[in-house]
Every structure is written in structure tokens, then in C-alpha cells.
Design a protein around this motif. Structure first.
Motif, short mmCIF file in Angstrom:
data_model
loop_
_atom_site.label_atom_id
_atom_site.label_comp_id
_atom_site.label_asym_id
_atom_site.label_seq_id
_atom_site.Cartn_x
_atom_site.Cartn_y
_atom_site.Cartn_z
N HIS A 179 0.85 -1.10 0.12
CA HIS A 179 0.04 0.02 0.20
C HIS A 179 0.84 1.25 -0.15
CE1 HIS A 179 -2.83 -3.23 1.43
NE2 HIS A 179 -3.58 -2.27 0.77
N GLY A 180 2.11 0.96 -0.28
CA GLY A 180 3.21 2.28 -0.28
C GLY A 180 3.07 3.15 0.97
N MET A 181 3.15 2.25 1.85
CA MET A 181 3.21 2.77 3.29
C MET A 181 4.68 2.59 3.99
SD MET A 181 -0.04 1.47 5.06
CE MET A 181 -1.85 1.82 4.34
N VAL A 182 4.88 3.60 4.91
CA VAL A 182 6.35 3.64 5.74
C VAL A 182 5.66 2.95 7.12
CG1 VAL A 182 8.11 4.52 6.99
CG2 VAL A 182 7.22 5.48 4.70
N PHE A 183 6.34 1.61 7.57
CA PHE A 183 6.09 1.01 8.59
C PHE A 183 6.84 1.05 9.88
CE2 PHE A 183 6.71 -3.28 10.67
CZ PHE A 183 5.50 -3.33 11.77
N PHE A 184 6.15 1.47 10.90
CA PHE A 184 6.91 1.55 12.38
C PHE A 184 6.12 0.74 13.60
CE2 PHE A 184 7.73 5.59 10.58
CZ PHE A 184 9.14 5.66 10.84
N GLU A 185 6.84 0.00 14.33
CA GLU A 185 6.03 -0.30 15.37
C GLU A 185 6.29 0.64 16.68
OE1 GLU A 185 6.44 -4.49 16.90
OE2 GLU A 185 5.35 -5.13 15.31
N THR A 186 5.28 0.94 17.23
CA THR A 186 5.41 1.89 18.43
C THR A 186 4.69 1.51 19.69
OG1 THR A 186 3.40 2.99 17.81
CG2 THR A 186 5.36 3.89 16.76
N SER A 187 5.03 2.01 20.90
CA SER A 187 4.39 1.83 22.13
C SER A 187 4.18 3.21 22.40
CB SER A 187 5.27 1.19 23.12
OG SER A 187 4.48 1.36 24.23
N ALA A 188 2.86 3.53 22.86
CA ALA A 188 2.41 4.64 23.59
C ALA A 188 2.78 4.96 24.95
CB ALA A 188 0.94 5.13 23.10
N LYS A 189 2.96 3.49 25.32
CA LYS A 189 3.22 3.20 26.88
C LYS A 189 4.62 3.12 27.37
CE LYS A 189 0.88 0.65 30.58
NZ LYS A 189 0.04 -0.44 30.80
N ASN A 190 5.22 2.10 26.94
CA ASN A 190 6.63 1.64 27.58
C ASN A 190 7.62 1.12 26.29
OD1 ASN A 190 6.60 2.14 29.94
ND2 ASN A 190 5.06 0.26 30.49
N LEU A 191 8.61 1.19 26.40
CA LEU A 191 9.72 0.30 25.65
C LEU A 191 9.44 -0.96 25.94
CD1 LEU A 191 12.93 2.52 26.09
CD2 LEU A 191 11.12 2.79 24.31
N PRO A 192 9.78 -1.94 24.95
CA PRO A 192 9.76 -3.50 25.12
C PRO A 192 10.91 -3.46 25.98
CG PRO A 192 9.68 -2.68 22.81
CD PRO A 192 9.75 -1.49 23.46
N LYS A 193 10.76 -4.44 26.90
CA LYS A 193 11.70 -4.85 27.95
C LYS A 193 12.93 -4.96 27.32
CE LYS A 193 9.56 -5.85 32.02
NZ LYS A 193 8.15 -5.45 31.83
N LYS A 194 13.29 -5.77 26.40
CA LYS A 194 14.27 -6.24 25.79
C LYS A 194 15.22 -5.20 25.15
CE LYS A 194 12.54 -7.96 21.46
NZ LYS A 194 12.48 -9.13 20.74
N ARG A 195 14.47 -4.17 24.87
CA ARG A 195 15.22 -2.94 24.04
C ARG A 195 15.67 -1.97 25.18
NH1 ARG A 195 11.10 -2.78 20.11
NH2 ARG A 195 11.56 -4.19 18.51
N LEU A 196 15.69 -2.09 26.45
CA LEU A 196 15.76 -0.89 27.45
C LEU A 196 17.08 -0.75 27.50
CD1 LEU A 196 12.81 -1.24 30.21
CD2 LEU A 196 13.31 0.74 28.69
N ASN A 197 17.83 -1.90 27.64
CA ASN A 197 19.28 -1.54 27.75
C ASN A 197 19.99 -1.58 26.35
OD1 ASN A 197 18.30 -4.28 28.08
ND2 ASN A 197 19.80 -4.36 29.98
N GLY A 198 20.75 -0.60 26.12
CA GLY A 198 21.30 -0.45 24.76
C GLY A 198 20.64 0.35 23.82
N ARG A 199 20.02 -0.53 22.78
CA ARG A 199 19.24 0.00 21.82
C ARG A 199 18.06 0.63 22.03
NH1 ARG A 199 17.00 -1.07 16.70
NH2 ARG A 199 15.78 -2.84 17.50
N ARG A 200 17.96 1.90 21.59
CA ARG A 200 16.61 2.67 21.65
C ARG A 200 15.35 1.90 20.96
NH1 ARG A 200 17.81 8.53 19.67
NH2 ARG A 200 18.42 8.86 21.87
N GLY A 201 14.35 2.01 21.71
CA GLY A 201 13.01 1.42 21.19
C GLY A 201 12.22 2.47 20.43
N GLU A 202 11.62 2.04 19.23
CA GLU A 202 10.71 2.80 18.56
C GLU A 202 9.72 3.79 19.32
OE1 GLU A 202 10.81 -1.23 16.10
OE2 GLU A 202 10.91 -0.46 18.06
#
Ligand code: GDP
Ligand code: MG
Length: 181
Positions: free
Chosen positions: A151-174
Motif C-alpha cells: 500500500h505504499g506505506m512506511v511501517f513502524f512499531e510503536t508503544s504509547a506506553k513503554n519500551l519493550p523490555k528487551k530494548r531497554l538497555n542499549g538500543r533505543r526502542g521505536e
């Protein structure tokens, strides 16, 4: 000051998707910088604004947080799409029905934006819940990426609430990236 404000370009961004996917929480998070403690069902349409600086230019995002109620949509829908600069199609990554529901939102967009191509974004919200609970029924990123491509879209996963736990140290979450102020 007023001349500075009026010089600021405003971009109208529609936030579209099934009820409960987090449209109100996302717009609140983007504009107020926090996850709302309680979120009430949106009636009709809500506006929020967020000032940003992009490449040294001050701009304003005007987020249109829409509700899915039929009786509002029928009369309002053309106003939503008029002069829209972008559309965010939001689904809940833990709820396949909300992903399947996108087809009709995309069709609504197509019908109401004939003649001008609106940049479209596919937003998988509630990514903080991605690896929690029954993950076998979660909407896979691969599926979403294919839909976005088709559909010609740009895709992101996001959270309005929290970062996914496994991403908390190191890499930045979406979620954090999206909500950075
Ligand atoms: P809307 O109907 O699309 O506007 O959805 P709301 O913003 O009202 O959110 C619906 C429910 O999902 C509320 O209970 C929110 O607390 C919850 N919610 C919204 N965004 C998130 C998120 O990113 N993560 C989690 N875990 N819950 C969320
Ligand atoms: Mg809402």
C-alpha cells in the motif's frame, strides 16, 4: 511572536484505525509527552498539536485523533481528508482483528483522497506487549511489512506506553524515538 507563530508551517496528520488500538494514547503521548492515566473513548474528532524543529525549520504537527463511530464518520469523513498531509493507520500488534480492519480504513482513505496522494504510515502500536502473553496470535512484523509495501506505506512499531523490555538497555526502542521531545 505572533508573526513567528504564523510563519510556522502546520501539517495536518490523521490518526486512523479501529477503536481501542491506542490512537488517543499515541496522540496524547506525542503531544503531551506522557501516557495518559486514563483514556476515554473519543467522540467525533480531537485535535492535538506538537511543535517540532525539522532541518532547522519550526513546524507544527496537527494530529487529528478520530473516532470510529459510523454516525460521526459519515458526515465528517470528507473533512478529515481535506488538506491532510499524512495519514497514520494504527493497529494493535496483539490484535489481528485490528490489523485486518485496516483494509476498510485504507479504502476509506482512497475514496476520500482521490486526486492527491497522501503519504501513509502503518503504525503497529502496543509493541510493549509484543512478547507478552499469547504471542502466537500477535501480528508479525513480516505481515505488516508486506502490507505496508503493498500500500505504499512506511511501517513502524510503536508503544504509547513503554519500551519493550528487551530494548531497554542499549538500543533505543521505536516508542522512545517516536515520543522523544
Ligand atoms: P483508541 O480507541 O484507538 O483511541 O484507543 P485508546 O488510546 O483509547 O487506548 C485503548 C486502550 O489501549 C487503553 O486502555 C490504553 O490504555 C491502551 N493502550 C493504548 N496504547 C497502548 C500501548 O502502547 N501499550 C499498552 N500496553 N496499552 C496501550
Ligand atoms: Mg480514542
Amino acid at each position: 511572536v505572533s508573526s513567528l507563530i504564523s510563519r510556522c508551517r502546520t501539517f495536518k496528520v490523521l490518526v486512523i484505525g479501529d477503536s481501542g488500538v491506542g490512537k488517543t494514547c499515541l496522540t496524547h503521548r506525542l503531544c503531551a509527552g506522557e501516557f495518559p492515566r486514563r483514556s476515554e473513548a473519543t467522540i467525533g474528532v480531537d485535535f492535538r498539536e506538537r511543535a517540532l524543529e525539522v532541518d532547522g525549520e519550526k513546524i507544527k504537527l496537527q494530529l487529528w485523533d478520530t473516532a470510529g463511530q459510523e454516525r460521526f464518520r459519515k458526515s465528517m469523513v470528507q473533512h478529515y481528508y481535506r488538506n491532510a498531509h499524512a495519514v497514520l493507520f494504527v493497529y494493535d500488534v496483539t490484535c489481528p482483528a485490528s490489523f485486518n480492519g485496516l483494509t476498510s480504513w485504507v479504502e476509506e482513505c482512497r475514496q476520500n483522497s482521490l486526486g492527491h496522494e497522501i503519504p501513509k504510515f502503518l503504525i503497529g502500536n502496543k509493541s510493549d506487549l509484543r512478547d507478552v502473553g499469547r504471542t502466537d496470535c500477535h501480528v508479525s512484523q513480516e505481515l505488516a511489512m508486506n502490507f505496508a509495501k503493498a500500500h505504499g506505506m512506511v511501517f513502524f512499531e510503536t508503544s504509547a506506553k513503554n519500551l519493550p523490555k528487551k530494548r531497554l538497555n542499549g538500543r533505543r526502542g521505536e516508542g522512545e524515538e517516536l515520543c522523544q521531545r
